[in-house]
Design a protein around this motif. Structure first.
Motif, PDB file in Angstrom:
ATOM      1  N   ASN A 140       5.624   1.583   7.796  1.00 53.05           N
ATOM      2  CA  ASN A 140       5.246   2.557   6.770  1.00 53.05           C
ATOM      3  C   ASN A 140       6.400   3.491   6.433  1.00 53.05           C
ATOM      4  O   ASN A 140       6.662   3.756   5.260  1.00 53.05           O
TER       5      ASN A 140
ATOM      6  N   LEU B 150      12.033   0.081  -4.983  1.00 53.26           N
ATOM      7  CA  LEU B 150      11.366  -1.019  -4.284  1.00 53.26           C
ATOM      8  C   LEU B 150      12.366  -1.867  -3.476  1.00 53.26           C
ATOM      9  O   LEU B 150      12.073  -2.278  -2.356  1.00 53.26           O
TER      10      LEU B 150
ATOM     11  N   MET C 274      -3.491   7.407   7.694  1.00 48.01           N
ATOM     12  CA  MET C 274      -4.585   7.085   6.784  1.00 48.01           C
ATOM     13  C   MET C 274      -4.492   5.677   6.210  1.00 48.01           C
ATOM     14  O   MET C 274      -5.412   5.212   5.551  1.00 48.01           O
ATOM     15  N   THR C 275      -3.369   5.018   6.404  1.00 44.38           N
ATOM     16  CA  THR C 275      -3.206   3.686   5.825  1.00 44.38           C
ATOM     17  C   THR C 275      -2.998   2.661   6.937  1.00 44.38           C
ATOM     18  O   THR C 275      -2.586   3.011   8.029  1.00 44.38           O
TER      19      THR C 275
ATOM     20  N   ILE D 150       1.160   4.200  -2.758  1.00 47.81           N
ATOM     21  CA  ILE D 150       0.776   5.565  -2.391  1.00 47.81           C
ATOM     22  C   ILE D 150       1.936   6.547  -2.526  1.00 47.81           C
ATOM     23  O   ILE D 150       1.744   7.691  -2.938  1.00 47.81           O
ATOM     24  N   SER D 151       3.165   6.090  -2.218  1.00 49.88           N
ATOM     25  CA  SER D 151       4.278   7.039  -2.276  1.00 49.88           C
ATOM     26  C   SER D 151       4.513   7.539  -3.700  1.00 49.88           C
ATOM     27  O   SER D 151       5.197   8.527  -3.910  1.00 49.88           O
TER      28      SER D 151
ATOM     29  N   ASN E  37      11.611   3.527  -0.569  1.00 48.21           N
ATOM     30  CA  ASN E  37      11.148   3.799  -1.927  1.00 48.21           C
ATOM     31  C   ASN E  37      11.728   5.084  -2.493  1.00 48.21           C
ATOM     32  O   ASN E  37      12.169   5.124  -3.633  1.00 48.21           O
ATOM     33  N   GLN E  38      11.722   6.142  -1.671  1.00 50.86           N
ATOM     34  CA  GLN E  38      12.219   7.437  -2.139  1.00 50.86           C
ATOM     35  C   GLN E  38      13.714   7.377  -2.453  1.00 50.86           C
ATOM     36  O   GLN E  38      14.179   7.996  -3.386  1.00 50.86           O
TER      37      GLN E  38
ATOM     38  N   PHE F 288      -3.519  11.567  -3.094  1.00 46.52           N
ATOM     39  CA  PHE F 288      -4.177  10.710  -2.109  1.00 46.52           C
ATOM     40  C   PHE F 288      -4.532  11.487  -0.847  1.00 46.52           C
ATOM     41  O   PHE F 288      -5.639  11.415  -0.333  1.00 46.52           O
ATOM     42  N   GLN F 289      -3.558  12.305  -0.400  1.00 46.44           N
ATOM     43  CA  GLN F 289      -3.713  12.993   0.864  1.00 46.44           C
ATOM     44  C   GLN F 289      -4.807  14.058   0.833  1.00 46.44           C
ATOM     45  O   GLN F 289      -5.463  14.310   1.838  1.00 46.44           O
TER      46      GLN F 289
ATOM     47  N   ILE G 293       0.076  10.218   6.031  1.00 41.42           N
ATOM     48  CA  ILE G 293      -0.256   9.028   5.242  1.00 41.42           C
ATOM     49  C   ILE G 293      -0.334   7.792   6.133  1.00 41.42           C
ATOM     50  O   ILE G 293      -1.230   6.973   6.006  1.00 41.42           O
TER      51      ILE G 293
ATOM     52  N   THR H 124       9.059   1.668   4.374  1.00 42.70           N
ATOM     53  CA  THR H 124       8.668   1.505   2.973  1.00 42.70           C
ATOM     54  C   THR H 124       8.765   2.825   2.225  1.00 42.70           C
ATOM     55  O   THR H 124       9.314   2.902   1.126  1.00 42.70           O
ATOM     56  N   PHE H 125       8.259   3.874   2.849  1.00 41.79           N
ATOM     57  CA  PHE H 125       8.231   5.192   2.205  1.00 41.79           C
ATOM     58  C   PHE H 125       9.649   5.707   1.928  1.00 41.79           C
ATOM     59  O   PHE H 125       9.995   6.049   0.800  1.00 41.79           O
TER      60      PHE H 125
ATOM     61  N   ILE I 147       0.832  -1.210   0.000  1.00 42.21           N
ATOM     62  CA  ILE I 147       0.000   0.000   0.000  1.00 42.21           C
ATOM     63  C   ILE I 147       0.863   1.254   0.000  1.00 42.21           C
ATOM     64  O   ILE I 147       0.663   2.174  -0.792  1.00 42.21           O
ATOM     65  N   LEU I 148       1.872   1.286   0.876  1.00 42.29           N
ATOM     66  CA  LEU I 148       2.726   2.482   0.952  1.00 42.29           C
ATOM     67  C   LEU I 148       3.541   2.679  -0.327  1.00 42.29           C
ATOM     68  O   LEU I 148       3.759   3.806  -0.756  1.00 42.29           O
ATOM     69  N   SER I 149       3.997   1.576  -0.934  1.00 43.16           N
ATOM     70  CA  SER I 149       4.761   1.693  -2.179  1.00 43.16           C
ATOM     71  C   SER I 149       3.895   2.325  -3.262  1.00 43.16           C
ATOM     72  O   SER I 149       4.353   3.184  -4.017  1.00 43.16           O
TER      73      SER I 149
ATOM     74  N   TYR J 253       1.372  10.511  -3.629  1.00 41.80           N
ATOM     75  CA  TYR J 253       0.791  10.740  -2.312  1.00 41.80           C
ATOM     76  C   TYR J 253       0.107  12.091  -2.147  1.00 41.80           C
ATOM     77  O   TYR J 253      -0.765  12.238  -1.305  1.00 41.80           O
ATOM     78  N   GLN J 254       0.500  13.078  -2.969  1.00 43.72           N
ATOM     79  CA  GLN J 254      -0.173  14.387  -2.859  1.00 43.72           C
ATOM     80  C   GLN J 254      -1.669  14.269  -3.155  1.00 43.72           C
ATOM     81  O   GLN J 254      -2.506  14.759  -2.418  1.00 43.72           O
TER      82      GLN J 254
END
Lengths: 189, 184
Positions: free
Chosen positions: B61, B73, B53-54, A98-99, B68-69, A105-106, B50, B64-65, A94-96, A102-103
């Motif tokens: 979280n 992956l 919300m998740t 959404i990232s 990813n950045q 989504f938020q 986020i 992962t975030f 889910i986070l992958s 994400y703008q």
């Protein structure tokens, strides 16, 4: 049920629970209790409370710790790996996703409203399970557990005392009390 | 190299976030914003929003975030692994001890003290969620969310009277909430 089916069931259950655990650590415990105690009858209610206490005493996220314990309890070491995967994959996926955007989504109004409404459902699920569990404690008709429950609630909710201290103090208190009961029993016999 | 750094940072986060949930936040912030400058403070605030919300723990979280950045992956998977590794090791040891010694008098005593405390702690979390869901920040007559109050009662009836599935109950609340919003 053969072991492959057990693993599959474990994975599916934890994946499903993890995907719907909104609102942090303690929400997953009532969900797990419903699934593994009430529905599948794989774990007893008191054991579920023990596992929760252990999960809380270890570092790391409550949901991860609790699922490791449940996996280990039901299917040993491999079971623990299966439940870890089941618990970690939903947030990871889910986070992958959404990232990436994400703008959008938020700031989405519909997403906000769905989540707000789901909060009411989450509250109901937690309160429902708490009611059943508290009833279990009260129906033992022993004074001490009831007092511990009330004081812990006041300490946690009203006094905002760190959960770790509450667990620690109740554990020590329980150990001392157990020791005394044992001594009294020996003296009587 | 970046994989190793991600793994090690989140390993520390996993190891030292005792007490769970928001107790981990300052730790995560130090590692990913201050020490490594992997994300900015603004991105960190977005990340918290986020996370709320998740589903899923906030530490997972963030792993992962941030992963990813920084490294795609692969980075996300490595960071998540780092984050859960300390739990896996420590909880496995505790589990082993629990199942081996759970009939010992002293451990029985400890657990007898802990069970009611655990119920109380879940109750405390439940009450916080309940108040947030129906009143938001503080309990006031004007801030009462009537829709959510009705949804809560409906959910309670579904769960207690009809023994509905908890997930189904939560999803119904979310869907009904949107329908009510769209209709009125």
């Amino acid at each position: 049920m053969n072991s492959f089916q057990t693993y599959r069931k474990l994975f599916a259950s934890t994946f499903y629970l993890s995907a719907f655990t909104f609102g942090g650590g303690y929400v997953i415990v009532p969900l797990m209790k419903k699934k593994f105690v009430d529905e599948l009858h794989w774990i007893e209610e008191t054991e579920m409370l023990d596992l929760t206490a252990i999960a809380q005493s270890a570092p790391g996220a409550m949901a991860i710790n609790a699922s490791i314990l449940i996996g280990y309890r039901i299917a040993g070491f491999i079971g623990a790996i299966v439940t870890i995967l089941g618990t970690v994959l939903p947030p990871l996926i889910i986070l992958s996703v959404i990232s990436l955007f994400y703008q959008t989504f938020q700031s989405n109004q519909i997403v906000k409203i769905v989540l707000k409404g789901m909060q009411a459902g989450v509250a109901a699920v937690v309160i429902d399970v708490v009611y059943t569990m508290a009833k279990g404690i009260v129906s033992q008709k022993q004074l001490l557990p009831i007092i511990i429950m009330i004081i812990s609630f006041i300490a946690g909710y009203f006094l905002s005392i760190n959960v770790m201290y509450i667990i620690l103090i109740c554990g020590v208190f329980g150990a001392v009390n157990g020791f005394h009961e044992e001594k009294a029993r020996k003296e009587r016999s | 190299m970046i994989y190793l750094q991600l793994f090690w940072s989140f390993f520390q986060i996993g190891l030292f976030s005792i007490g769970g949930g928001y107790a981990a936040l300052p730790l995560i912030q130090t590692q990913v914003v201050q020490v490594h400058s992997w994300i900015t403070m603004n991105e960190f605030n977005d990340l918290i929003t986020i996370s709320q919300m998740t589903p899923g723990p906030i530490a997972i979280n963030s792993a992962t975030f941030v992963g990813n950045q920084i490294a795609g992956l692969g980075g996300a998977i490595i960071s998540t692994l780092g984050c859960i590794m300390p739990s896996c090791i420590i909880v496995s040891i505790l589990a082993y001890l629990y199942f081996k010694y759970k009939n010992m008098t002293i451990l029985q005593g400890i657990l007898k003290g802990l069970r009611p405390a655990v119920v109380a702690l879940i109750a405390s979390a439940g009450l916080t969620i309940f108040i947030t869901a129906i009143w938001g920040e503080s309990i006031q007559w004007e801030t009462t969310d009537i829709t959510n109050a009705c949804l809560f009662i409906m959910a309670m009836i579904m769960l207690r009277k009809f023994k509905a599935d908890p997930t189904l109950t939560m999803i119904s609340c979310g869907c009904l909430s949107v329908m009510i919003y769209l209709v009125f």
